[in-house]
Structure formats: C-alpha cells, structure tokens
Design an enzyme around this catalytic site. Structure first.
Site, short mmCIF file in Angstrom:
data_model
loop_
_atom_site.label_atom_id
_atom_site.label_comp_id
_atom_site.label_asym_id
_atom_site.label_seq_id
_atom_site.Cartn_x
_atom_site.Cartn_y
_atom_site.Cartn_z
N ILE A 139 -1.27 -8.83 21.99
CA ILE A 139 -1.88 -9.00 20.67
C ILE A 139 -0.80 -9.57 19.74
O ILE A 139 0.30 -9.04 19.68
CB ILE A 139 -2.40 -7.64 20.16
CG1 ILE A 139 -3.47 -7.13 21.14
CG2 ILE A 139 -2.97 -7.75 18.76
CD1 ILE A 139 -3.42 -5.68 21.42
N CYS A 275 9.56 -9.59 10.43
CA CYS A 275 9.64 -8.13 10.28
C CYS A 275 11.09 -7.68 10.11
O CYS A 275 11.34 -6.59 9.62
CB CYS A 275 9.01 -7.46 11.49
SG CYS A 275 9.62 -8.11 13.06
P1 NAD Z 1 -1.72 -6.98 11.70
O1 NAD Z 1 -1.37 -5.60 12.13
O2 NAD Z 1 -2.70 -7.16 10.62
O3 NAD Z 1 -2.28 -7.81 12.96
C1 NAD Z 1 -1.56 -7.90 14.16
C2 NAD Z 1 -2.54 -8.18 15.29
O4 NAD Z 1 -3.30 -7.00 15.54
C3 NAD Z 1 -3.55 -9.28 14.98
O5 NAD Z 1 -3.81 -10.00 16.15
C4 NAD Z 1 -4.78 -8.50 14.54
O6 NAD Z 1 -5.94 -9.23 14.76
C5 NAD Z 1 -4.69 -7.28 15.44
N1 NAD Z 1 -5.31 -6.06 14.89
C6 NAD Z 1 -4.91 -5.41 13.78
N2 NAD Z 1 -5.68 -4.30 13.62
C7 NAD Z 1 -6.55 -4.27 14.65
C8 NAD Z 1 -7.61 -3.39 15.03
N3 NAD Z 1 -7.92 -2.32 14.32
N4 NAD Z 1 -8.29 -3.66 16.16
C9 NAD Z 1 -8.00 -4.76 16.90
N5 NAD Z 1 -7.02 -5.63 16.58
C10 NAD Z 1 -6.32 -5.39 15.46
O7 NAD Z 1 -0.34 -7.69 11.33
P2 NAD Z 1 -0.03 -9.17 10.83
O8 NAD Z 1 -0.30 -9.25 9.39
O9 NAD Z 1 -0.66 -10.15 11.73
O10 NAD Z 1 1.54 -9.16 11.07
C11 NAD Z 1 2.43 -8.52 10.20
C12 NAD Z 1 2.83 -7.14 10.67
O11 NAD Z 1 3.35 -7.20 11.98
C13 NAD Z 1 3.96 -6.58 9.83
O12 NAD Z 1 3.79 -5.20 9.68
C14 NAD Z 1 5.19 -6.91 10.62
O13 NAD Z 1 6.30 -6.08 10.36
C15 NAD Z 1 4.69 -6.70 12.02
N6 NAD Z 1 5.45 -7.47 12.99
C16 NAD Z 1 6.28 -6.81 13.83
C17 NAD Z 1 7.03 -7.50 14.74
C18 NAD Z 1 7.98 -6.83 15.67
O14 NAD Z 1 8.52 -7.51 16.53
N7 NAD Z 1 8.22 -5.54 15.55
C19 NAD Z 1 6.93 -8.90 14.81
C20 NAD Z 1 6.06 -9.55 13.93
C21 NAD Z 1 5.31 -8.82 13.04
#
Ligand code: NAD
Length: 472
Positions: A139, A275
């Site tokens: 994801i 992040c």
């Molecule tokens: P997000 O959590 O909104 O979405 C991430 C992914 O999860 C997307 O594909 C989204 O469609 C899916 N998703 C989210 N909630 C879901 C649910 N309830 N059911 C099914 N799928 C779901 O995050 P974003 O805005 O895309 O990215 C930013 C976030 O990600 C920030 O919190 C950032 O810190 C984190 N991040 C972490 C890393 C890492 O390596 N630790 C890297 C990049 C981003």
C-alpha cells in the site's frame, strides 16, 4: 559508402534486435502489463507470474532488476513520473521528485544484497537463505507515489516475490502508467508479465480485498497510522512504515550557521512531504536568536505576530486539528500568498515559514507535511532533548541533532530510539542523500525492519545436507 567496423556492426544488430523486441512486446495483446480491472484478477495474475519467476536463475533476477532501473532512469520516464506526481497529487515539487525518484532507482539494493549464510562441520552443510514470501500486497502513499513503487518493486522482486500495489487514489493514473512501463521493461527482458500489478481504480474496498486475499502472503503499508494499524492486525506477516514528526535539536556547541542552512534545506525538501523531514525545532535559548537570524538569511520567512500565526494555523488545518489536505506539500510561497502575507518583490523566494511557538502549539504536535517550521526555546540541551522526545510522540521514526557534544548526541539518540537519527546534516542524509547507506521510502519503525530493502521482504529458510559436502 563509409566502411563500418565489426564493433559498429554489432551495435547496429543489437539496436535492431532491441527494437524488434520492443515491438513484439507492444504487439502482444495477451499481456496486461500489470494493470487490471479487479483486485482478484490482479492477484491471480501476480501469483501465476511469481510461480514462474521463482524458477528463474539469479542471473535472470539481476537482469530484470537492471531492466527496471534502466527504465526508471530513462530521462523521458523520469521527467514524466516527476511532473505527473506533482500534477496528479497536487503536492510536492518537480525538482525534488526527480532527486527522490533517481535516489530510489539507484540506491535500492538488488539481489546481490541477499548473502547466504552457511554452517559446515562434521554434521554436513547447512544453508540459510533469503527466500520469497510469494505475492506481496503493498500500500503506497500519495506523498511519494512513484518513489515507493520504485524501492518496493526493486526490493520485493530482488527477493523473488511479485507485488500488487494498492496506490493512493490521488495517484492512481500515474501509478497505473508506471506499473505498465515497469512490466513492459520486465517482459522485454524476458520476465513473466504481471510481476508488478495493480488495479485501475484503487479504493478502500480493493485494498481491503487485497489485505484479506488468501494468495497474498505479506503486507507492506507505507502511510499514516490508520493503514499501518490495519495491516498489523491483518493476521499476515506485515511491515508497517508509518507517520513521523521529526524534531531537530540545536545546542550551543553546534555550527549554528550550518545548522540553520541544513534545517531549512531538510524542511523544504519536496515541500516537507517526506516523513523524515524536519517538522519542529527545539533550540537552546542561548543560540536561538542566532539560529533564527541565519535561517532568515538562508531562505526562511519569519512570522512574529501572534495573530498572524493563529490565522495561518486556521488556514492550513482541518476541523480535526490536522493538516488541511489542500495545503499538504504546497510551497512556502503558495501558503504565504493564501494567508495574505505579501513578500517584498526584492526578497529571495522563501523556502520555509518559521515562527516561535510554545511547546504545546499544534504546529509542533501535528505532522503537517508542509514547509512550516515552529521553533521552541529550551533553557538547556537536556531540556531540549526531553522536549524532542515528547514531540516525536513515540513514533520512533526520525530525529535530527546539531551539536558537537558527543555525550548529548548519544543521549538523544538513545532516548528517542528513532529508526533514523541524523547528526549535523539535513534529515535527507538519513536516506542516502549526502549520507552513507542505501535508500528507501518505506521506513518501517513500528514493525522494526528499519530502512527496508530486499532482505526485509524475504523469509529465512534453512536447507540441510547431512554428513556430506563439508570440505574442511
Ligand atoms: P494515508 O495514510 O492517507 O494513505 C496511505 C495509503 O493507505 C494510501 O494508499 C491510502 O489509500 C491507504 N489507506 C489509508 N487508510 C486506509 C483505509 N482505512 N483502508 C484502506 N486503505 C487505506 O497517507 P498519505 O497521505 O498517502 O501519506 C502520508 C503519511 O504517510 C504520513 O503520515 C507520512 O508520515 C506517512 N509516510 C510514512 C513513510 C515511512 O516510510 N514511514 C513514508 C511515506 C509516508
């Protein structure tokens, strides 16, 4: 007519054969190149591809990974993926996307990193090897759409797996195009089609279907806390790469000018989307004014007025007290303009917006992912480290410190227990930009794999030959 030597002739033949191969690929109507209407079709195709892939040689695996790297680094593709990411998601900056995509393509370890361990003795020879899980469901976030597909694809395929991507719907068009060209490159190199797959219309439903599908053996979530929690409670092997809120501590022993420049650059990187990017500063009181002045001289726009700070918060936050989506990953100039704050035409374009706040301000406590950087004063370095621990909020993600006091650097690193701890550099040194070590955009704090790579996506298996084959 001009004579051609043997080397030139070979090059011509090589080019013609390559063109023929490419045409053969584009004419083959049975190929899906990884993009499907339903998740079930995608998973079935992925499983089929992985079964064939498992039987390929390691030399083939190397060849396929090289084909992926070449395609990603092709200037036209690099340009398109970096431009389209900004256009489709409305976040980040083209120039930074180029750096990030190139970084992921060149510094994600391949199959060569999977070293076998061997034990030999009178009992025979035992091998312990990094083996595939099978089909992995990955994801990916809107903030690093192609970067995550790149490092996950290289790592997962290097480990002998296939991968289904469930991209953020805000990056669905770009992700489908990207999966297509990656499969085209793989097929042209001789790999099975659909080793990298996705659905045309990703949604919460298709992601849930992927997470619960029996053929998907491992889940990797790169995103916020919600999706990380979901994969970790799926009952499957899961890697969770979640949110961060990286604090930066600056103490009186630091090179203050360098610290100011590094902090501004780290915070401004891709408009603060990563992040790992600096999200708040804790400065020891005795150097705080000097730090702020150097930051102003190096691209920071200082807001002093309390009502303006409040108005900015009201503008860029949502009703839940988090970031308003339409301001995430926007530039400092854009944010200032929307806030009605005008900058003198002669002034240098600001990279970040800074302000002094108290420790409880939501700009400090929330992961905003925009180039707004609150600065909190601390009376001494120990207080600064304690505050940083609080601000990091137990994410154990990333922290940065500017100091030459080895004891305090060690104290902060030990206390915060972050996956990445950067000393005297911008945060991005932690993922290999101006720092040693491999790159990734999936930094797994919650589940402990750290900066993920091919090894993270493998199962350890033991193969035993009893009594024979040891040669000492
Ligand atoms: P997000 O959590 O909104 O979405 C991430 C992914 O999860 C997307 O594909 C989204 O469609 C899916 N998703 C989210 N909630 C879901 C649910 N309830 N059911 C099914 N799928 C779901 O995050 P974003 O805005 O895309 O990215 C930013 C976030 O990600 C920030 O919190 C950032 O810190 C984190 N991040 C972490 C890393 C890492 O390596 N630790 C890297 C990049 C981003």
């Amino acid at each position: 007519m001009q004579n051609i030597d043997e080397k030139q002739l070979r090059e011509i033949v090589h080019r013609v054969v390559k063109d023929l191969d490419a045409n053969a690929v584009s004419c083959n109507s049975t190929n899906h190149y990884g993009v499907f209407d339903s998740m079930d079709e995608a998973i079935n195709a992925s499983e089929k591809a992985q079964r064939t892939y498992m039987l390929c040689s390691m030399a083939d695996r190397e060849k396929y990974i090289n084909a992926l790297r070449e395609t990603i680094l092709d200037p036209a593709n690099m340009e398109k993926m970096s431009r389209d990411a900004v256009a489709e998601t409305g976040m980040g900056k083209y120039e930074y996307k180029l750096i990030k995509n190139r970084l992921a393509a060149t510094k994600s370890p391949g199959p060569e990193s999977l070293a076998t361990e061997a034990f030999s003795g009178d009992g025979g020879l035992t091998l312990v090897e990094y083996c595939p899980f099978g089909v992995i469901g990955a994801i990916t976030p809107a903030t690093n759409p192609t970067e995550t597909i790149i490092c996950n694809s290289i790592g997962m395929l290097s480990g002998g797996n296939s991968v289904i991507f469930s991209p953020h719907p805000r990056a669905k068009k770009l992700s489908a195009w990207f999966v297509t060209i990656l499969n085209q490159a793989l097929v042209a190199a001789g790999a099975p089609d659909n080793l990298i797959a996705t659905v045309r219309e990703p949604s919460v439903e298709t992601t849930n279907e992927m997470m619960s599908h029996p053929k998907v053996r491992m889940l990797v979530a790169t995103g916020g806390p919600g999706i990380v929690k979901l994969v970790m409670s799926s009952g499957k092997k899961a890697i969770g790469a979640g949110a961060g809120n990286p604090p930066v501590v600056v103490d009186k022993t630091a090179d203050i000018k360098k610290a100011a420049i590094d902090i501004v650059n780290g915070c401004a990187f891709d408009n603060n989307l990563p992040c790992i990017a600096e999200k708040e500063v804790v400065a020891v009181d005795s150097i705080a004014d000097c730090l702020i002045q150097h930051m102003q001289e190096n691209g920071a726009y200082l807001i002093k007025d309390a009502t303006q700070i409040q108005a900015l918060w009201d503008l860029v936050s949502n009703e839940k007290g988090g970031p308003a989506v339409n301001f995430v990953g926007k530039s400092a100039t854009y944010i200032l303009e929307k806030a009605g704050i005008s900058i003198a035409a002669s002034a240098q374009e600001p990279k970040v917006i800074i302000m002094e706040t108290n420790a409880d301000h939501p700009f400090v406590r929330e992961e905003m992912m925009m180039p707004i950087l609150p600065i909190v004063r601390a009376r001494d370095v120990d207080t600064a480290i304690d505050l940083a621990l609080e601000f990091e909020n137990g994410n154990r993600h990333t922290a940065i410190m500017h100091s030459t006091d080895v004891d305090k650097l060690t104290k902060m690193a030990k206390l915060l227990q972050t996956t990445i701890f950067v000393k005297n550099a911008p945060s991005y040194a932690g993922i290999g930009v101006g720092g040693e070590g491999h790159a990734t955009f999936t930094i797994a704090g919650p589940t402990g794999e750290g900066l993920t790579c091919a090894k993270s996506f493998c199962r350890m298996r033991r193969c035993v030959m009893s009594e024979a084959l040891h040669i000492r």
